[in-house]
Design a protein around this motif. Structure first.
Motif, PDB file in Angstrom:
ATOM      1  N   CYS A  79      -4.720  -7.008  -4.247  1.00 54.35           N
ATOM      2  CA  CYS A  79      -4.115  -5.692  -4.037  1.00 54.35           C
ATOM      3  C   CYS A  79      -3.008  -5.424  -5.047  1.00 54.35           C
ATOM      4  O   CYS A  79      -2.863  -4.302  -5.558  1.00 54.35           O
ATOM      5  N   ALA A  80      -2.249  -6.454  -5.377  1.00 53.58           N
ATOM      6  CA  ALA A  80      -1.154  -6.284  -6.334  1.00 53.58           C
ATOM      7  C   ALA A  80      -1.659  -5.982  -7.742  1.00 53.58           C
ATOM      8  O   ALA A  80      -0.915  -5.428  -8.562  1.00 53.58           O
ATOM      9  N   LYS A  81      -2.920  -6.345  -8.016  1.00 52.60           N
ATOM     10  CA  LYS A  81      -3.499  -6.083  -9.333  1.00 52.60           C
ATOM     11  C   LYS A  81      -4.097  -4.676  -9.452  1.00 52.60           C
ATOM     12  O   LYS A  81      -4.426  -4.230 -10.553  1.00 52.60           O
ATOM     13  N   LEU A  82      -4.248  -3.988  -8.331  1.00 54.44           N
ATOM     14  CA  LEU A  82      -4.796  -2.638  -8.342  1.00 54.44           C
ATOM     15  C   LEU A  82      -3.690  -1.634  -8.639  1.00 54.44           C
ATOM     16  O   LEU A  82      -2.496  -1.954  -8.498  1.00 54.44           O
ATOM     17  N   PRO A  83      -4.026  -0.419  -9.062  1.00 56.40           N
ATOM     18  CA  PRO A  83      -2.987   0.560  -9.398  1.00 56.40           C
ATOM     19  C   PRO A  83      -2.017   0.808  -8.252  1.00 56.40           C
ATOM     20  O   PRO A  83      -2.422   1.043  -7.106  1.00 56.40           O
ATOM     21  N   ASN A  84      -0.729   0.714  -8.548  1.00 51.33           N
ATOM     22  CA  ASN A  84       0.318   0.994  -7.575  1.00 51.33           C
ATOM     23  C   ASN A  84       1.571   1.388  -8.343  1.00 51.33           C
ATOM     24  O   ASN A  84       1.659   1.179  -9.565  1.00 51.33           O
ATOM     25  N   PRO A  85       2.571   1.972  -7.666  1.00 54.29           N
ATOM     26  CA  PRO A  85       3.772   2.418  -8.383  1.00 54.29           C
ATOM     27  C   PRO A  85       4.478   1.321  -9.161  1.00 54.29           C
ATOM     28  O   PRO A  85       5.134   1.592 -10.170  1.00 54.29           O
ATOM     29  N   GLY A  86       4.315   0.062  -8.734  1.00 54.30           N
ATOM     30  CA  GLY A  86       5.024  -1.018  -9.395  1.00 54.30           C
ATOM     31  C   GLY A  86       4.417  -1.468 -10.714  1.00 54.30           C
ATOM     32  O   GLY A  86       5.083  -2.128 -11.509  1.00 54.30           O
ATOM     33  N   ASN A  87       3.143  -1.134 -10.945  1.00 56.19           N
ATOM     34  CA  ASN A  87       2.523  -1.604 -12.183  1.00 56.19           C
ATOM     35  C   ASN A  87       1.977  -0.472 -13.053  1.00 56.19           C
ATOM     36  O   ASN A  87       1.234  -0.722 -14.006  1.00 56.19           O
ATOM     37  N   ALA A  88       2.352   0.760 -12.731  1.00 57.37           N
ATOM     38  CA  ALA A  88       1.796   1.920 -13.437  1.00 57.37           C
ATOM     39  C   ALA A  88       2.095   1.899 -14.934  1.00 57.37           C
ATOM     40  O   ALA A  88       1.290   2.375 -15.739  1.00 57.37           O
ATOM     41  N   ASN A  89       3.234   1.343 -15.322  1.00 56.39           N
ATOM     42  CA  ASN A  89       3.632   1.375 -16.733  1.00 56.39           C
ATOM     43  C   ASN A  89       3.506   0.023 -17.433  1.00 56.39           C
ATOM     44  O   ASN A  89       3.969  -0.137 -18.561  1.00 56.39           O
ATOM     45  N   LEU A  90       2.869  -0.937 -16.757  1.00 57.16           N
ATOM     46  CA  LEU A  90       2.748  -2.264 -17.341  1.00 57.16           C
ATOM     47  C   LEU A  90       1.574  -2.327 -18.313  1.00 57.16           C
ATOM     48  O   LEU A  90       0.624  -1.550 -18.227  1.00 57.16           O
ATOM     49  N   LYS A  91       1.639  -3.303 -19.208  1.00 60.01           N
ATOM     50  CA  LYS A  91       0.605  -3.465 -20.223  1.00 60.01           C
ATOM     51  C   LYS A  91       0.104  -4.908 -20.236  1.00 60.01           C
ATOM     52  O   LYS A  91       0.647  -5.777 -19.562  1.00 60.01           O
ATOM     53  N   GLY A  92      -0.906  -5.147 -21.047  1.00 60.96           N
ATOM     54  CA  GLY A  92      -1.399  -6.499 -21.262  1.00 60.96           C
ATOM     55  C   GLY A  92      -1.901  -7.154 -19.992  1.00 60.96           C
ATOM     56  O   GLY A  92      -2.677  -6.586 -19.232  1.00 60.96           O
ATOM     57  N   ALA A  93      -1.409  -8.378 -19.747  1.00 59.74           N
ATOM     58  CA  ALA A  93      -1.896  -9.164 -18.617  1.00 59.74           C
ATOM     59  C   ALA A  93      -1.529  -8.556 -17.271  1.00 59.74           C
ATOM     60  O   ALA A  93      -2.127  -8.919 -16.252  1.00 59.74           O
ATOM     61  N   GLU A  94      -0.566  -7.647 -17.243  1.00 57.28           N
ATOM     62  CA  GLU A  94      -0.130  -7.056 -15.981  1.00 57.28           C
ATOM     63  C   GLU A  94      -0.708  -5.657 -15.765  1.00 57.28           C
ATOM     64  O   GLU A  94      -0.443  -5.032 -14.740  1.00 57.28           O
ATOM     65  N   TYR A  95      -1.468  -5.186 -16.714  1.00 55.05           N
ATOM     66  CA  TYR A  95      -2.028  -3.840 -16.593  1.00 55.05           C
ATOM     67  C   TYR A  95      -2.970  -3.800 -15.387  1.00 55.05           C
ATOM     68  O   TYR A  95      -3.775  -4.708 -15.181  1.00 55.05           O
ATOM     69  N   PRO A  96      -2.894  -2.756 -14.546  1.00 56.86           N
ATOM     70  CA  PRO A  96      -3.691  -2.744 -13.315  1.00 56.86           C
ATOM     71  C   PRO A  96      -5.197  -2.722 -13.583  1.00 56.86           C
ATOM     72  O   PRO A  96      -5.661  -2.206 -14.602  1.00 56.86           O
ATOM     73  N   LEU A  97      -5.930  -3.262 -12.634  1.00 50.22           N
ATOM     74  CA  LEU A  97      -7.381  -3.291 -12.708  1.00 50.22           C
ATOM     75  C   LEU A  97      -7.957  -1.957 -12.225  1.00 50.22           C
ATOM     76  O   LEU A  97      -7.326  -1.248 -11.424  1.00 50.22           O
ATOM     77  N   ARG A  98      -9.127  -1.665 -12.686  1.00 47.54           N
ATOM     78  CA  ARG A  98      -9.834  -0.483 -12.208  1.00 47.54           C
ATOM     79  C   ARG A  98     -10.712  -0.882 -11.025  1.00 47.54           C
ATOM     80  O   ARG A  98     -11.563  -1.767 -11.133  1.00 47.54           O
TER      81      ARG A  98
END
Length: 446
Positions: A348-367
């Protein structure tokens, strides 16, 4: 007037008694087996799962299956796989878990033996087969199990017996199938167990011996059928069915990065996706057991609360549609710390959420790709970057897909569901605010 008062009081007492009886007879309906691995209390940080952490799940469970015990190969007796945690001479976890029955009187607490938590040696199943071959070793096993159940007031045993697993099968196109069939004419199939007939009879004897030993104390016996075990080869189902309270089909992990490192795919579909390995789905497994004589109301369908992840490369493509070329397990999650294995909260933490919206690379959310057919379950992925890094593909269960499986169980008249494991469900409610969302969703649809 006095008779009116007396009848009113009597009616009230009977009414209250009726409410009490109904409240305590939840096990008369579909079973909800909730697994809890006690050693997860040793996990670090947010991955730590204690007995108080799982209490909010228990009103949704008919059985709490606590694990695990292992077999001592020299004596064929059983012992806790962490005696310092479980026994009275240690932290007394057995007593703590069994004491939950005082607060939840309808709950049955079982002890589980085996599964993938007894992994000594290169071939862990060998001691399970050797144990079967001697009446003396079967007796030692039965007596030690009985002693543990009796000493700590468990209600029964979950027998997650380790039999040899079938080899993984590749998904082949038409030409590949023809060539593979041609090769088999000369190489044949490797024999999984040359003594399978004997082991089948001996396992039947073990189950009968356990049932007889349990009769006086009314201990119950269930069987968990592990993934990739051929039930027709190792089990005499017509002779077993009357001695087992349930058969729990661990109908997940059909594809894992350990078994199938080059090919990511659905790990636990309800039905068979197009052109896949026959039998690697819930419906086929249920039908196979039913054809062999197991009553539908004794078949329990397992639901995993975790996902399986593969590493994607530049050759995996950009669609994410399975089956998809991969390069072994994806990196370990922060809490479970196992490559290619993620709790639902980690997914769940890897899916799009407000906490990772602007992250890149290894932390970029999964589709995330939902399953509109309600047949296969969701998956999520991230294609590799320009350096061919950070690509990941995960097949997992979420509340919606777990609910779909429970609806399948209800529609087919099956015996219930199992949740494996409470500790990998979102027990903190980090995802949506609801704790144990997979368990709750499945229970609601059952």
């Amino acid at each position: 007037m006095r008779w009116t008062v007396r009848w009113s009081v009597l009616a009230l007492v009977l009414g209250l008694a009726g409410v009490s009886v109904r409240a305590q007879n939840v096990t008369d309906g579909p079973k909800v087996l909730c697994y809890y691995d006690g050693t997860s209390t040793y996990n670090e940080g947010l991955g730590k799962v204690t007995v108080p952490d799982i209490e909010l799940a228990l009103p949704f469970c008919t059985h709490l299956i606590y694990g695990y015990v292992e077999i001592i190969p020299e004596t064929y007796r059983v012992r806790s796989n962490n005696e310092a945690l479980d026994l009275d001479t240690g932290n007394g976890h057995y007593r703590t878990v069994v004491a939950l029955k005082k607060r939840y009187p309808a709950l049955k607490v079982y002890l589980s033996v085996g599964a993938y938590h007894d992994l000594s040696g290169e071939k862990p199943f060998e001691k399970y087969l050797t144990l079967l071959e001697s009446a003396g070793s079967r007796t030692a096993f039965v007596n030690s199990v009985y002693t543990l159940l009796k000493t700590y007031d468990f209600d029964g045993l979950d027998l997650a017996w380790q039999f040899p697993q079938t080899k993984p099968k590749r998904i082949r196109g038409w030409t590949g199938k023809v060539w593979h069939g041609f090769k088999k004419l000369f190489t044949g199939d490797s024999i999984l167990d040359p003594k399978a007939d004997e082991h089948r009879e001996e396992f039947t004897a073990l189950v009968r011996d356990l049932k007889n030993a349990f009769a006086h104390d009314k201990f119950q016996l269930g069987y968990t059928h592990l993934p990739h075990v051929n039930q027709s080869l190792f089990l005499d189902i017509p002779l077993l069915k009357d001695n087992l309270e349930y058969v729990n089909l661990a109908a997940y992990d059909q594809q894992t990065p350990e078994r199938n490192p080059k090919e990511g795919d659905y790990t636990a579909p309800i039905y068979e996706p197009a052109e896949r390995v026959v039998g690697n789905n819930v419906d086929d497994k249920v039908k196979a057991w039913s054809r062999l004589g197991m009553p539908l109301n004794k078949i329990v369908v397992g639901i995993a609360t975790y996902g399986r992840g593969w590493k994607l490369t530049g050759e995996s493509g950009i669609t994410g549609v399975p089956p998809i070329p991969a390069d072994g397990p994806s990196p370990a999650g922060p809490y479970t710390s196992l490559p290619g294995f993620y709790s639902f909260s980690e997914v769940c933490a890897k899916l799009p959420n407000p906490g990772n919206a602007n992250l890149k690379g290894a932390e970029y959310p999964l589709r995330k790709i939902n399953d509109p057919t309600k047949r296969f379950g969701p998956y999520a992925f991230r294609i590799p970057d320009e350096n061919d890094e950070h690509g990941i593909w995960i097949s997992y269960e979420d509340p919606e897909s777990a609910g779909n499986k429970a609806a399948y169980v209800k529609a087919k008249g099956l015996g219930g569901i199992s949740i494996n494991d409470l500790g990998t469900d979102d027990f903190r409610g980090a995802c949506s605010g609801d704790r144990f969302p997979i368990l709750r969703a499945a229970k609601y649809r059952l």
